[in-house]
Design an enzyme around this catalytic site. Structure first.
Site, PDB file in Angstrom:
ATOM      1  N   PRO A 225      75.297 106.735  40.933  1.00  0.00           N
ATOM      2  CA  PRO A 225      76.584 106.424  41.562  1.00  0.00           C
ATOM      3  C   PRO A 225      76.375 105.619  42.833  1.00  0.00           C
ATOM      4  O   PRO A 225      75.256 105.554  43.376  1.00  0.00           O
ATOM      5  CB  PRO A 225      77.171 107.801  41.855  1.00  0.00           C
ATOM      6  CG  PRO A 225      75.998 108.713  41.935  1.00  0.00           C
ATOM      7  CD  PRO A 225      74.981 108.172  40.988  1.00  0.00           C
ATOM      8  N   PRO A 226      77.421 104.994  43.342  1.00  0.00           N
ATOM      9  CA  PRO A 226      77.281 104.207  44.574  1.00  0.00           C
ATOM     10  C   PRO A 226      77.015 105.097  45.780  1.00  0.00           C
ATOM     11  O   PRO A 226      77.446 106.248  45.834  1.00  0.00           O
ATOM     12  CB  PRO A 226      78.637 103.495  44.687  1.00  0.00           C
ATOM     13  CG  PRO A 226      79.585 104.336  43.900  1.00  0.00           C
ATOM     14  CD  PRO A 226      78.799 104.935  42.793  1.00  0.00           C
ATOM     15  N   VAL A 228      74.191 106.405  47.007  1.00  0.00           N
ATOM     16  CA  VAL A 228      73.218 107.500  46.974  1.00  0.00           C
ATOM     17  C   VAL A 228      71.826 107.038  47.409  1.00  0.00           C
ATOM     18  O   VAL A 228      70.869 107.809  47.345  1.00  0.00           O
ATOM     19  CB  VAL A 228      73.150 108.139  45.568  1.00  0.00           C
ATOM     20  CG1 VAL A 228      74.478 108.768  45.213  1.00  0.00           C
ATOM     21  CG2 VAL A 228      72.730 107.117  44.525  1.00  0.00           C
ATOM     22  N   LYS A 230      70.084 103.866  46.460  1.00  0.00           N
ATOM     23  CA  LYS A 230      69.249 103.115  45.505  1.00  0.00           C
ATOM     24  C   LYS A 230      68.555 101.941  46.183  1.00  0.00           C
ATOM     25  O   LYS A 230      67.345 101.733  46.020  1.00  0.00           O
ATOM     26  CB  LYS A 230      70.114 102.624  44.334  1.00  0.00           C
ATOM     27  CG  LYS A 230      70.774 103.743  43.527  1.00  0.00           C
ATOM     28  CD  LYS A 230      71.462 103.220  42.294  1.00  0.00           C
ATOM     29  CE  LYS A 230      72.669 102.354  42.587  1.00  0.00           C
ATOM     30  NZ  LYS A 230      73.763 103.099  43.234  1.00  0.00           N
ATOM     31  N   SER A 563      84.065 116.246  24.711  1.00  0.00           N
ATOM     32  CA  SER A 563      83.281 117.249  25.429  1.00  0.00           C
ATOM     33  C   SER A 563      84.104 118.441  25.906  1.00  0.00           C
ATOM     34  O   SER A 563      83.538 119.446  26.316  1.00  0.00           O
ATOM     35  CB  SER A 563      82.573 116.611  26.625  1.00  0.00           C
ATOM     36  OG  SER A 563      83.509 116.066  27.525  1.00  0.00           O
ATOM     37  N   LYS A 606      77.345 116.332  35.006  1.00  0.00           N
ATOM     38  CA  LYS A 606      78.320 117.432  34.916  1.00  0.00           C
ATOM     39  C   LYS A 606      77.823 118.665  35.658  1.00  0.00           C
ATOM     40  O   LYS A 606      78.610 119.373  36.319  1.00  0.00           O
ATOM     41  CB  LYS A 606      78.591 117.763  33.445  1.00  0.00           C
ATOM     42  CG  LYS A 606      79.372 116.679  32.709  1.00  0.00           C
ATOM     43  CD  LYS A 606      79.496 116.992  31.229  1.00  0.00           C
ATOM     44  CE  LYS A 606      80.304 115.902  30.512  1.00  0.00           C
ATOM     45  NZ  LYS A 606      80.413 116.147  29.064  1.00  0.00           N
TER      46      LYS A 606
END
Length: 652
Positions: A225-226, A228, A230, A563, A606
């Site tokens: 995700p943005p 974090v 990277k 799900s 999740k």
């Protein structure tokens, strides 16, 4: 040369000169003949003297003496005998060192004439040579003066350039502006500088370093995700592996960063900032000296700038597919090739570096690290096959709190005890957390400029209200039981979250019951409800056609995929049997009509989403057990195979 000289040489080669026969003549005639001979001798001496004078003028006295000495003619030219002097002339004129008999008096007149002719030819040739030498010297002088003028002009241009008083004034103004600096960029101050400062990514960072700190480093794609870390992780990883003895990266290895969404190029390769391009000499900005000679000029791109280091492409999933395929070719060849219709390999005016670029290409041996927020299935399969893949985790609240503490230390600010926790409730991105803290820090400094900075929770709340932010966790787990309600799990991008599902069952007319579900939940979620009716009937014998069943996704969200099948079945079963379900448990997995719990995607995301919501236990399909992150703490993960197992764990 006239025939007599040849005749004289031939005659001398065969026999000596014969003495003329004496003839008896009258005495008066003899006297006249002697007088004529004396007059002839004097005339010959004058002619020989004149010829020697011409030779002195032609060769110079010193050179003439040296030449006579070399030809062993010095005693001849110093003799008083006309024959010897004539022989000396012949030796010097003909440059002949051979000793030959002296010429007879009958031969001397003709020999002197031919010597004169030969000397005239030498003088004429010397005159022509002198004129040519003078013309050449004049032309060389003219060329030299032009060359000197050109050099002076070039030096003046290099020293003065295009600048004048106005442009120099503007330059001075810009230099003065550069001396004024308000502050450093907050992003630079808070940017992680070491591996230890990358929070919440200990396991992914270990694999990132392992793929780089080897003699055979891999190309890498980082998913996550943005916000974090990277980009920061890739940058600090390079600095860390430079110190490793097995790393191929030198201390000067570059880190070239580019955003994949901003890489624009021309399909004709007229412009290509990533791979490089060739500028033609007329229209595309080749250097002046190259343009004047019609030579194309290759421009190197970012792949060559990154040679020997790392090329980091953020949002690599947004790159143009054609440009990405060209990049893959460079990854294979480790070189960039250039082509141009203007390039002539036989042109001697082409500089060696341009010839080398066209014939061998530009070096581009680097390690590619791409970062993306897209699902791996959306990326180019050829790119994925060439790269190792690393998944960065969503940040947990404790990670956000750690990041806030770390940022406060770099800013030199004190924090009220509740500040990190408050920020962690509203954001799950490290970058956004730093932004909120920085805004609150600025607010505190503005209000209390003379005091030591203390960021209070009240100021953080003001910043949050100003930014219109709300807590990102809307559903919190509870230590209680509730009928017809369960927490499901969903994932968007690489961010997991809990989904609150509720159901209620009313007795209906026999065989006339209805099942209602959110229209916005999606078709697969509605299919899960129909599967749930089959499972419940097989377990309880109850036919839901005799009931009115209402299933609701709190908040009206769209459930992408099947799900939520197991969770939906639990909610309906609980409402039908009036049995409460645990509210500190979350469930994911597809339900089959036979009651089996089938595998789903996004398990890691999740589980992290469940942790953020305070969930204590997560039920996942047994076939997804391998997807559980290693070293997981703070939450229990239970794999299940059937709906009956889910009931055992979920009932309160």
């Amino acid at each position: 040369m006239k025939g007599l000289l040849n005749h004289w040489f031939k005659k001398n080669e065969t026999e000596p000169i014969q003495e003329a026969e004496e003839m008896s003549q009258p005495s008066s005639q003899v006297e006249e003949l002697k007088e004529d001979v004396r007059n002839s001798h004097e005339q010959w001496h004058h002619e020989v003297d004149a010829l020697y004078t011409l030779l002195v003028n032609f060769y110079g006295s010193d050179k003439l003496v040296l030449k006579a000495t070399r030809l062993e003619a010095i005693h001849l030219i110093q003799s008083d005998t006309i024959g010897e002097r004539t022989a000396g002339l012949l030796k010097i004129i003909l440059d002949d060192p051979t000793d030959r008999p002296l010429p007879s008096e009958e031969e001397i007149p003709q020999l002197l004439l031919e010597i004169e002719d030969h000397l005239a030819e030498l003088i004429a040739r010397r005159a022509v040579e002198d004129r040519l030498d003078k013309a050449v010297a004049d032309k060389m002088q003219e060329r030299h003066e032009d060359y000197v003028k050109e050099i002076k002009s070039q030096l003046l241009k290099e020293n003065s350039g295009p600048d004048n008083a106005q442009t120099l004034k503007k330059l001075a103004h810009i230099e003065k502006m550069n001396l004024v600096k308000l502050a450093s960029s907050v992003a630079e101050v808070l940017r992680p500088q070491a591996v230890e400062e990358i929070i919440g990514q200990e396991v992914p960072m270990q694999f990132l370093l392992a793929k780089l700190a080897t003699p055979y480093p891999q190309h890498i794609i980082i998913y996550g995700p943005p916000g974090v870390g990277k980009t920061s992780a890739a940058r600090v990883a390079l600095e860390a592996v430079k110190k490793n003895v097995n790393s191929p990266f030198a201390e000067s290895a570059p880190f070239v960063e580019v955003d994949g969404t901003t890489l624009r190029w021309d399909p004709r390769d007229v412009t290509n900032p990533l791979l490089g391009s060739v500028h033609d000499p007329i229209y595309q900005g080749a250097k002046r000296d190259l343009a004047e000679t019609g030579i194309p000029e290759p421009k190197l791109g970012l792949v060559s700038d990154a040679h020997g280091g790392i090329l980091f492409i953020d949002e690599i999933g947004e790159m143009d597919p054609v440009l990405l395929n060209k990049l893959l070719k460079v990854l294979e060849d480790k070189r960039v090739s250039f082509e141009s219709a203007y390039y002539d390999p036989n042109d001697p005016q082409v500089p060696l570096y341009i010839k080398k670029l066209f014939e061998e290409g530009a070096p581009a041996d680097f390690v590619l690290i791409g970062a993306t927020t897209r699902d791996p299935r959306e990326l180019n399969p050829a790119l994925r096959s060439r790269c190792g893949e690393i998944y960065f985790n969503p940040l947990e609240p404790r990670d956000i709190q750690h990041i806030v503490f770390q940022a406060a230390q770099k800013l030199g600010a004190n924090l009220e005890a509740r500040v990190p926790e408050v920020i962690s409730e509203y954001v799950f991105e490290g970058r956004k957390a730093n932004t909120i803290l920085t805004d609150a820090y600025g607010l505190s400094r503005y209000r209390h400029p003379e005091q030591e900075v203390l960021v209070k929770a009240e100021e953080v709340y003001e910043v949050l209200r100003s930014a219109r932010l709300t807590p990102y966790i809307s559903h919190k787990a509870e230590d209680c039981g509730e009928t017809g309600k369960i927490l499901g799990l969903g994932v968007h991008g690489f961010v997991g979250s809990v989904i609150e599902l509720e159901a209620i069952v009313f007795p209906g007319r026999e065989g006339k019951g209805a099942i209602r579900f959110n229209e916005t939940a999606g078709s697969m979620a509605r299919d899960a409800v129909f599967n749930a009716t089959a499972v419940i009937r097989s377990l309880t014998g109850e036919d839901l056609k005799d009931y009115d069943v209402h299933v609701n996704v709190v908040g009206g969200g769209n459930i992408d995929g099947p799900s939520a099948g197991c969770a939906t079945t639990l909610a309906i079963y609980s409402a039908l049997k009036n049995i409460p379900l645990r509210q500190d448990i979350a469930v994911t997995g597809e339900i089959s009509i036979q009651g089996r719990v089938r595998p789903v995607g996004g398990i890691a995301e999740k589980i992290f989403g469940a942790k953020q919501a305070g969930v204590k236990t997560v039920l996942i399909p047994k076939e997804n057990q391998a997807d559980v992150p290693s070293g997981l703490q703070g939450i229990q993960v239970i794999p299940i195979e059937t709906f009956r197992e889910a009931l055992e764990h979920a009932l309160f």
